[in-house]
Scaffold this active site. Structure first.
Site, PDB file in Angstrom:
ATOM      1  N   HIS A  62      -2.916   4.239 -42.269  1.00 39.04           N
ATOM      2  CA  HIS A  62      -2.263   5.551 -41.956  1.00 39.04           C
ATOM      3  C   HIS A  62      -2.172   6.238 -43.104  1.00 39.04           C
ATOM      4  O   HIS A  62      -1.013   6.371 -43.979  1.00 39.04           O
ATOM      5  CB  HIS A  62      -1.150   5.389 -41.168  1.00 39.04           C
ATOM      6  CG  HIS A  62      -0.451   6.762 -40.819  1.00 39.04           C
ATOM      7  ND1 HIS A  62       1.058   6.789 -40.725  1.00 39.04           N
ATOM      8  CD2 HIS A  62      -0.864   8.125 -40.567  1.00 39.04           C
ATOM      9  CE1 HIS A  62       1.413   8.180 -40.269  1.00 39.04           C
ATOM     10  NE2 HIS A  62       0.038   8.616 -40.303  1.00 39.04           N
ATOM     11  N   ASN A  81       6.264   8.198 -38.836  1.00 38.34           N
ATOM     12  CA  ASN A  81       6.260   9.159 -37.709  1.00 38.34           C
ATOM     13  C   ASN A  81       7.414   9.069 -36.509  1.00 38.34           C
ATOM     14  O   ASN A  81       7.958   9.800 -36.179  1.00 38.34           O
ATOM     15  CB  ASN A  81       5.060   9.412 -36.971  1.00 38.34           C
ATOM     16  CG  ASN A  81       4.043  10.135 -37.920  1.00 38.34           C
ATOM     17  OD1 ASN A  81       4.461  11.005 -38.641  1.00 38.34           O
ATOM     18  ND2 ASN A  81       2.891   9.592 -37.670  1.00 38.34           N
ATOM     19  N   GLU A 105       0.365   3.966 -45.098  1.00 33.75           N
ATOM     20  CA  GLU A 105       1.326   3.093 -44.118  1.00 33.75           C
ATOM     21  C   GLU A 105       0.365   2.001 -43.380  1.00 33.75           C
ATOM     22  O   GLU A 105      -0.779   2.673 -42.720  1.00 33.75           O
ATOM     23  CB  GLU A 105       1.978   3.910 -43.267  1.00 33.75           C
ATOM     24  CG  GLU A 105       2.841   3.011 -42.273  1.00 33.75           C
ATOM     25  CD  GLU A 105       3.880   4.139 -41.272  1.00 33.75           C
ATOM     26  OE1 GLU A 105       3.139   5.017 -40.861  1.00 33.75           O
ATOM     27  OE2 GLU A 105       4.667   3.734 -40.920  1.00 33.75           O
ATOM     28  N   SER A 110      -1.692   8.107 -35.752  1.00 35.80           N
ATOM     29  CA  SER A 110      -0.428   8.555 -36.372  1.00 35.80           C
ATOM     30  C   SER A 110       0.689   7.622 -35.706  1.00 35.80           C
ATOM     31  O   SER A 110       1.847   7.843 -35.703  1.00 35.80           O
ATOM     32  CB  SER A 110      -0.033  10.219 -36.141  1.00 35.80           C
ATOM     33  OG  SER A 110      -0.880  10.658 -37.153  1.00 35.80           O
TER      34      SER A 110
HETATM   35  P1  NAD Z   1      -8.418  17.375 -37.263  1.00 32.51           P
HETATM   36  O1  NAD Z   1      -8.056  18.232 -35.884  1.00 32.51           O
HETATM   37  O2  NAD Z   1      -8.449  18.251 -38.620  1.00 32.51           O
HETATM   38  O3  NAD Z   1      -9.771  16.387 -37.035  1.00 32.51           O
HETATM   39  C1  NAD Z   1     -10.317  15.820 -36.080  1.00 32.51           C
HETATM   40  C2  NAD Z   1     -11.586  15.379 -36.257  1.00 32.51           C
HETATM   41  O4  NAD Z   1     -12.055  14.761 -35.036  1.00 32.51           O
HETATM   42  C3  NAD Z   1     -12.531  16.868 -35.946  1.00 32.51           C
HETATM   43  O5  NAD Z   1     -13.390  17.046 -36.973  1.00 32.51           O
HETATM   44  C4  NAD Z   1     -13.249  16.593 -34.729  1.00 32.51           C
HETATM   45  O6  NAD Z   1     -14.479  17.084 -34.476  1.00 32.51           O
HETATM   46  C5  NAD Z   1     -13.372  14.927 -34.812  1.00 32.51           C
HETATM   47  N1  NAD Z   1     -13.873  14.208 -33.372  1.00 32.51           N
HETATM   48  C6  NAD Z   1     -13.242  14.618 -32.259  1.00 32.51           C
HETATM   49  N2  NAD Z   1     -13.894  13.908 -31.331  1.00 32.51           N
HETATM   50  C7  NAD Z   1     -14.879  12.870 -32.165  1.00 32.51           C
HETATM   51  C8  NAD Z   1     -15.755  12.176 -31.771  1.00 32.51           C
HETATM   52  N3  NAD Z   1     -15.881  11.734 -30.502  1.00 32.51           N
HETATM   53  N4  NAD Z   1     -16.521  11.490 -32.790  1.00 32.51           N
HETATM   54  C9  NAD Z   1     -16.218  12.075 -34.195  1.00 32.51           C
HETATM   55  N5  NAD Z   1     -15.422  12.753 -34.569  1.00 32.51           N
HETATM   56  C10 NAD Z   1     -14.627  13.425 -33.502  1.00 32.51           C
HETATM   57  O7  NAD Z   1      -7.416  16.362 -37.003  1.00 32.51           O
HETATM   58  P2  NAD Z   1      -6.757  15.575 -38.526  1.00 32.51           P
HETATM   59  O8  NAD Z   1      -5.207  16.030 -38.731  1.00 32.51           O
HETATM   60  O9  NAD Z   1      -7.920  15.195 -39.295  1.00 32.51           O
HETATM   61  O10 NAD Z   1      -6.193  14.059 -37.607  1.00 32.51           O
HETATM   62  C11 NAD Z   1      -7.339  13.062 -37.443  1.00 32.51           C
HETATM   63  C12 NAD Z   1      -6.281  11.711 -37.332  1.00 32.51           C
HETATM   64  O11 NAD Z   1      -5.564  11.601 -38.288  1.00 32.51           O
HETATM   65  C13 NAD Z   1      -5.477  11.705 -35.915  1.00 32.51           C
HETATM   66  O12 NAD Z   1      -5.233  10.266 -35.373  1.00 32.51           O
HETATM   67  C14 NAD Z   1      -4.146  12.072 -36.780  1.00 32.51           C
HETATM   68  O13 NAD Z   1      -2.924  11.674 -35.899  1.00 32.51           O
HETATM   69  C15 NAD Z   1      -4.081  11.498 -37.868  1.00 32.51           C
HETATM   70  N6  NAD Z   1      -3.281  11.749 -39.060  1.00 32.51           N
HETATM   71  C16 NAD Z   1      -3.125  13.187 -39.166  1.00 32.51           C
HETATM   72  C17 NAD Z   1      -2.210  13.512 -40.196  1.00 32.51           C
HETATM   73  C18 NAD Z   1      -1.987  15.064 -40.202  1.00 32.51           C
HETATM   74  O14 NAD Z   1      -0.862  15.383 -41.011  1.00 32.51           O
HETATM   75  N7  NAD Z   1      -2.709  16.111 -39.705  1.00 32.51           N
HETATM   76  C19 NAD Z   1      -1.646  12.594 -40.998  1.00 32.51           C
HETATM   77  C20 NAD Z   1      -1.865  11.403 -40.614  1.00 32.51           C
HETATM   78  C21 NAD Z   1      -2.771  10.821 -39.783  1.00 32.51           C
END
Ligand code: NAD
Length: 290
Positions: free
Chosen positions: A142, A192, A154, A121
């Protein structure tokens, strides 16, 4: 397939990784979905299955579409099975050191031709690319949350990202039904950079007692015509993710206007991360009981 991407590895099976895997599979791509363990990846796939069941029950998709999509998704431990992907998408937690480590791991395992994308993000694509031996093939992809619903992807080019990587990634995003914007590599990119100051300001308003969370969100919805209020959107994104993004914006742009409010930091410290833990600015456990 015009984009030539047949098989995708998604690393991180949380809300974003699972959503990305679902959308890719619904558009005929083979997906290996990895997380810290096979169990964690299977939880991600179970969530996809539940969402697709709901869509079938509502008559939005056919049972055969659900079955076809699920048959294309293989949960896996870490990056096992990524040896044959055309493109990998890193979608693990928003942490710079973790993402650098995972990009290095993807670089070691994925075929030389594969594109390495990240769903970060806010973290610099150039920085993540520098952790690999193929920075020209590293790009930001993204997706928005929830991925199956939100139209935008994005795309962020790192400084060394080449034109072919950009074109192939744009083609994939469009082939799975998304509209693309391209941003330069700057903290928070376009979306963001706009959103996080809004969420922070709403949380400052809450912290300063201007109104209740409901007052603030209703103000944004009915006063600004936003479909969701900023505090409920923060709960959907995850307060840990919002805080991590705010810290990157604050540190890297060096302007105090991006600082995160204490109320957000304290919610994260308490483990109140939003919908994913049933409690954030709102209490969802109560909502489920009602
Ligand atoms: P989340 O907490 O739901 O999921 C993160 C996942 O990553 C978990 O399942 C965790 O077990 C896994 N993880 C952690 N360490 C790991 C490793 N070493 N190897 C493999 N997997 C691992 O978070 P999310 O909301 O899915 O966010 C994930 C990414 O997407 C982040 O970079 C976030 O910034 C980005 N993002 C989030 C959103 C949102 O609205 N939540 C929107 C766009 C982008």
């Amino acid at each position: 397939m015009s984009d030539e991407i047949h098989k995708v590895g998604v690393l991180g099976a949380g809300q974003m990784g699972a959503g990305i895997a679902q959308v890719l599979a619904q558009h005929g791509r083979q997906v290996v979905l990895g997380d810290v363990s096979l169990d964690a990846a299977q939880v991600g796939k179970a969530g996809i299955s539940k969402r697709l069941d709901k869509a079938v029950a509502k008559g939005k998709i056919d049972g055969s579409v659900r079955d076809a999509a699920l048959s294309l998704i293989t949960p896996t431990a870490a990056v096992s099975g990524f040896e044959t992907v055309d493109l990998a998408i890193e979608a693990a937690s928003e942490d710079i050191e973790l993402k650098k480590k995972l990009m290095r791991q993807l670089d070691e395992v994925c075929p030389p031709r594969a594109i390495l994308a990240t769903n970060t993000s806010s973290i610099s694509i150039t920085l993540l690319g520098a952790a690999t031996m193929r920075p020209a093939q590293v790009i930001g992809m993204h997706f928005m949350n929830p991925v199956p619903v939100m139209k935008l992807v994005e795309i962020i080019r790192g400084l060394p990202t080449d034109d072919s990587t950009h074109a192939r990634t744009v083609a994939l995003a469009e082939a799975v039904g998304k509209t693309v914007i391209t941003s330069a590599d700057s903290p928070g990119f376009i979306v963001n950079r706009i959103l996080i100051p809004l969420i922070n300001e709403a949380a400052f308003a809450l912290q300063e007692g201007l109104g209740t969370a409901e007052d603030i969100d209703t103000g944004a919805k009915l006063g600004l015509n936003h479909p969701m209020g900023p505090l409920e959107l923060a709960d959907l994104i995850g307060l840990d993710t919002c805080l991590a993004i705010a810290d990157v914006l604050h540190q890297q742009l060096g302007d105090d206007k991006y600082r995160a409010p204490n109320v957000m930091r304290m919610h994260v410290a308490a483990g109140w991360l939003g919908r994913k833990t049933q409690r954030g600015f709102y209490n969802y456990a109560e909502e489920t009981r009602r």
